[in-house]
Design a protein around this motif. Structure first.
Motif, PDB file in Angstrom:
ATOM      1  N   ASP A   1       0.863  -1.190   0.000  1.00 36.73           N
ATOM      2  CA  ASP A   1       0.000   0.000   0.000  1.00 36.73           C
ATOM      3  C   ASP A   1       0.896   1.234   0.000  1.00 36.73           C
ATOM      4  O   ASP A   1       1.768   1.364   0.863  1.00 36.73           O
ATOM      5  N   ILE A   2       0.708   2.123  -0.973  1.00 35.65           N
ATOM      6  CA  ILE A   2       1.485   3.375  -1.009  1.00 35.65           C
ATOM      7  C   ILE A   2       0.536   4.549  -1.236  1.00 35.65           C
ATOM      8  O   ILE A   2      -0.324   4.499  -2.119  1.00 35.65           O
ATOM      9  N   ASP A   3       0.677   5.573  -0.411  1.00 40.58           N
ATOM     10  CA  ASP A   3      -0.151   6.779  -0.503  1.00 40.58           C
ATOM     11  C   ASP A   3       0.702   7.958  -0.954  1.00 40.58           C
ATOM     12  O   ASP A   3       1.890   8.023  -0.637  1.00 40.58           O
ATOM     13  N   CYS A   4       0.044   8.910  -1.610  1.00 35.34           N
ATOM     14  CA  CYS A   4       0.739  10.123  -2.057  1.00 35.34           C
ATOM     15  C   CYS A   4      -0.126  11.334  -1.723  1.00 35.34           C
ATOM     16  O   CYS A   4      -1.350  11.290  -1.865  1.00 35.34           O
ATOM     17  N   ALA A   5       0.517  12.412  -1.294  1.00 36.83           N
ATOM     18  CA  ALA A   5      -0.209  13.630  -0.934  1.00 36.83           C
ATOM     19  C   ALA A   5      -0.542  14.477  -2.167  1.00 36.83           C
ATOM     20  O   ALA A   5      -1.095  15.574  -2.033  1.00 36.83           O
ATOM     21  N   GLU A   6      -0.194  13.981  -3.363  1.00 41.58           N
ATOM     22  CA  GLU A   6      -0.583  14.655  -4.614  1.00 41.58           C
ATOM     23  C   GLU A   6      -1.596  13.782  -5.356  1.00 41.58           C
ATOM     24  O   GLU A   6      -1.548  12.551  -5.246  1.00 41.58           O
ATOM     25  N   LEU A   7      -2.468  14.409  -6.142  1.00 41.38           N
ATOM     26  CA  LEU A   7      -3.353  13.660  -7.038  1.00 41.38           C
ATOM     27  C   LEU A   7      -2.496  12.977  -8.103  1.00 41.38           C
ATOM     28  O   LEU A   7      -1.420  13.479  -8.453  1.00 41.38           O
ATOM     29  N   GLU A   8      -2.980  11.842  -8.603  1.00 41.78           N
ATOM     30  CA  GLU A   8      -2.276  11.102  -9.672  1.00 41.78           C
ATOM     31  C   GLU A   8      -0.819  10.860  -9.320  1.00 41.78           C
ATOM     32  O   GLU A   8       0.080  11.080 -10.132  1.00 41.78           O
ATOM     33  N   GLY A   9      -0.590  10.382  -8.105  1.00 39.50           N
ATOM     34  CA  GLY A   9       0.783  10.139  -7.656  1.00 39.50           C
ATOM     35  C   GLY A   9       1.417   8.920  -8.310  1.00 39.50           C
ATOM     36  O   GLY A   9       2.637   8.755  -8.262  1.00 39.50           O
ATOM     37  N   PHE A  10       0.597   8.045  -8.883  1.00 36.28           N
ATOM     38  CA  PHE A  10       1.103   6.773  -9.411  1.00 36.28           C
ATOM     39  C   PHE A  10       0.615   6.532 -10.832  1.00 36.28           C
ATOM     40  O   PHE A  10      -0.468   6.978 -11.218  1.00 36.28           O
ATOM     41  N   SER A  11       1.428   5.792 -11.586  1.00 31.64           N
ATOM     42  CA  SER A  11       1.132   5.535 -13.000  1.00 31.64           C
ATOM     43  C   SER A  11       1.289   4.037 -13.269  1.00 31.64           C
ATOM     44  O   SER A  11       1.638   3.261 -12.378  1.00 31.64           O
ATOM     45  N   SER A  12       1.092   3.671 -14.529  1.00 28.60           N
ATOM     46  CA  SER A  12       1.270   2.264 -14.902  1.00 28.60           C
ATOM     47  C   SER A  12       2.725   1.828 -14.692  1.00 28.60           C
ATOM     48  O   SER A  12       2.999   0.644 -14.488  1.00 28.60           O
ATOM     49  N   GLU A  13       3.667   2.779 -14.702  1.00 33.22           N
ATOM     50  CA  GLU A  13       5.072   2.436 -14.438  1.00 33.22           C
ATOM     51  C   GLU A  13       5.236   1.952 -12.994  1.00 33.22           C
ATOM     52  O   GLU A  13       5.943   0.959 -12.737  1.00 33.22           O
ATOM     53  N   ASP A  14       4.583   2.650 -12.041  1.00 34.89           N
ATOM     54  CA  ASP A  14       4.608   2.177 -10.644  1.00 34.89           C
ATOM     55  C   ASP A  14       3.943   0.814 -10.549  1.00 34.89           C
ATOM     56  O   ASP A  14       4.450  -0.085  -9.869  1.00 34.89           O
ATOM     57  N   GLN A  15       2.806   0.680 -11.219  1.00 36.72           N
ATOM     58  CA  GLN A  15       2.061  -0.584 -11.133  1.00 36.72           C
ATOM     59  C   GLN A  15       2.915  -1.760 -11.582  1.00 36.72           C
ATOM     60  O   GLN A  15       3.010  -2.778 -10.883  1.00 36.72           O
ATOM     61  N   GLU A  16       3.562  -1.621 -12.731  1.00 39.02           N
ATOM     62  CA  GLU A  16       4.394  -2.723 -13.261  1.00 39.02           C
ATOM     63  C   GLU A  16       5.525  -3.087 -12.302  1.00 39.02           C
ATOM     64  O   GLU A  16       5.772  -4.267 -12.025  1.00 39.02           O
ATOM     65  N   ALA A  17       6.208  -2.060 -11.790  1.00 36.22           N
ATOM     66  CA  ALA A  17       7.351  -2.315 -10.901  1.00 36.22           C
ATOM     67  C   ALA A  17       6.880  -2.930  -9.581  1.00 36.22           C
ATOM     68  O   ALA A  17       7.508  -3.857  -9.058  1.00 36.22           O
ATOM     69  N   LEU A  18       5.775  -2.431  -9.048  1.00 33.23           N
ATOM     70  CA  LEU A  18       5.287  -2.940  -7.756  1.00 33.23           C
ATOM     71  C   LEU A  18       4.727  -4.351  -7.901  1.00 33.23           C
ATOM     72  O   LEU A  18       4.822  -5.154  -6.971  1.00 33.23           O
ATOM     73  N   GLU A  19       4.162  -4.664  -9.079  1.00 37.02           N
ATOM     74  CA  GLU A  19       3.692  -6.045  -9.286  1.00 37.02           C
ATOM     75  C   GLU A  19       4.881  -7.010  -9.365  1.00 37.02           C
ATOM     76  O   GLU A  19       4.808  -8.141  -8.876  1.00 37.02           O
ATOM     77  N   ALA A  20       5.989  -6.544  -9.942  1.00 34.55           N
ATOM     78  CA  ALA A  20       7.208  -7.374  -9.954  1.00 34.55           C
ATOM     79  C   ALA A  20       7.742  -7.553  -8.527  1.00 34.55           C
ATOM     80  O   ALA A  20       8.170  -8.645  -8.134  1.00 34.55           O
ATOM     81  N   LEU A  21       7.689  -6.478  -7.735  1.00 37.87           N
ATOM     82  CA  LEU A  21       8.131  -6.555  -6.336  1.00 37.87           C
ATOM     83  C   LEU A  21       7.233  -7.502  -5.536  1.00 37.87           C
ATOM     84  O   LEU A  21       7.723  -8.294  -4.723  1.00 37.87           O
ATOM     85  N   ALA A  22       5.934  -7.437  -5.780  1.00 40.40           N
ATOM     86  CA  ALA A  22       4.993  -8.336  -5.079  1.00 40.40           C
ATOM     87  C   ALA A  22       5.321  -9.789  -5.391  1.00 40.40           C
ATOM     88  O   ALA A  22       5.283 -10.647  -4.502  1.00 40.40           O
ATOM     89  N   GLU A  23       5.668 -10.072  -6.638  1.00 44.36           N
ATOM     90  CA  GLU A  23       6.038 -11.453  -7.018  1.00 44.36           C
ATOM     91  C   GLU A  23       7.315 -11.886  -6.318  1.00 44.36           C
ATOM     92  O   GLU A  23       7.428 -13.035  -5.857  1.00 44.36           O
ATOM     93  N   LEU A  24       8.286 -10.970  -6.245  1.00 47.25           N
ATOM     94  CA  LEU A  24       9.544 -11.287  -5.564  1.00 47.25           C
ATOM     95  C   LEU A  24       9.296 -11.575  -4.079  1.00 47.25           C
ATOM     96  O   LEU A  24       9.827 -12.548  -3.523  1.00 47.25           O
ATOM     97  N   ILE A  25       8.484 -10.742  -3.436  1.00 48.77           N
ATOM     98  CA  ILE A  25       8.170 -10.946  -2.006  1.00 48.77           C
ATOM     99  C   ILE A  25       7.485 -12.301  -1.810  1.00 48.77           C
ATOM    100  O   ILE A  25       7.834 -13.065  -0.903  1.00 48.77           O
ATOM    101  N   ALA A  26       6.514 -12.587  -2.683  1.00 49.26           N
ATOM    102  CA  ALA A  26       5.769 -13.845  -2.553  1.00 49.26           C
ATOM    103  C   ALA A  26       6.700 -15.054  -2.685  1.00 49.26           C
ATOM    104  O   ALA A  26       6.553 -16.055  -1.977  1.00 49.26           O
ATOM    105  N   ALA A  27       7.678 -14.948  -3.589  1.00 48.96           N
ATOM    106  CA  ALA A  27       8.595 -16.072  -3.825  1.00 48.96           C
ATOM    107  C   ALA A  27       9.649 -16.184  -2.723  1.00 48.96           C
ATOM    108  O   ALA A  27      10.234 -17.251  -2.532  1.00 48.96           O
TER     109      ALA A  27
END
Lengths: 175, 175
Positions: A145-171
């Motif tokens: 979970d990541i929060d940002c104090a600005e609108l539109e703080g995250f993009s598909s670039e964050d999504q892709e990288a964080l999904e890779a990180l989630a897979e690494l954590i799970a493994a």
């Protein structure tokens, strides 16, 4: 190398480079260590320090961490390691952005949390949010979970990288 | 109240007032919640944000968090929730300031870590440190560890308040 250096990010890196460093350092830190509390504690430091080293809007990230399954209540998340201000202890599946990610097992990329039905305002300063499920054998074990104090703080670039990180954590971690 | 406000500290408070707020907020957050990961995660946020809201040297606190007993190896600590830069995953009893607190079950108040025999330099920027054991029925379950980038970052005032916090954590959390 002293450990603190893993979460020191040079100025002027691109978001791609920062996420590459986060993933590389996480991989090293998880090597030979499967304790989930230890691994998520260090990862929350990498995420918080990494994203805040970037230009706007990422430098306005104000919370980076994890919720995990509550061992005492089914369909409930409980607070795990994080960096930021004090946060809600528990979140029911289906409640707010975290709960939606837990129920759907899909990343929630929310440009404006005020527009998200049932948003939980743990911190009124947070304006956008990304929540990525961590799955082991198809079963939810935690969320990033990541929060940002600005609108539109995250993009598909964050999504892709964080999904890779989630897979690494799970493994790499035993929950 | 949104949770984030618990870790917002007004400017101009004394150290005594900051610790009073930390203890009061911790007590509220632990009410009805005995999960140690959740409780220590929120407490690390209170400590880090509270101490950094104070004047020098407390505003140079660069790490605040916890190590707990490693469930996979006796006489070893493993990293718990924290705020700061990435940290050593495990520490053997007797090693460095944390290990000394674990072995002796006594608070270690270290004005200059370079002078401490066997100091572990997780972060070369840290110059002073305080480590407070958390005991349940006379048995060590965890330690509070706080680092400061200034010499003599901690005093007997920190020690007294952190020992009270350690007692509260021990009484309120299941490890």
């Amino acid at each position: 190398m002293v450990h603190a250096e893993s979460s020191t990010f040079a100025q002027g890196l691109s978001k791609k480079e920062v996420y590459a460093q986060i993933l590389e350092q996480a991989k090293e830190l998880f090597d030979g260590q499967r304790n989930w509390v230890c691994n998520l504690a260090n990862t929350s430091s990498l995420l918080y320090n990494g994203l805040r080293s970037l230009p706007s809007p990422s430098n306005a990230v104000n919370w980076a961490g994890f919720y995990v399954l509550d061992p005492t209540k089914s369909h409930q998340l409980i607070l795990g390691p994080f960096h930021g201000q004090v946060a809600c202890q528990t979140i029911a599946f289906g409640k707010g952005v975290c709960g939606a990610a837990a129920t759907s097992q899909k990343t929630q990329l929310v440009k404006d949390v005020e527009q998200f039905p049932g948003h939980i305002a743990c911190d009124g300063a947070s304006k956008s949010e990304i929540v990525v499920p961590i799955l082991q054998s198809g079963k939810l074990v935690a969320i990033i979970d990541i929060d940002c104090a600005e609108l539109e703080g995250f993009s598909s670039e964050d999504q892709e990288a964080l999904e890779a990180l989630a897979e690494l954590i799970a493994a790499s971690s035993d929950f």
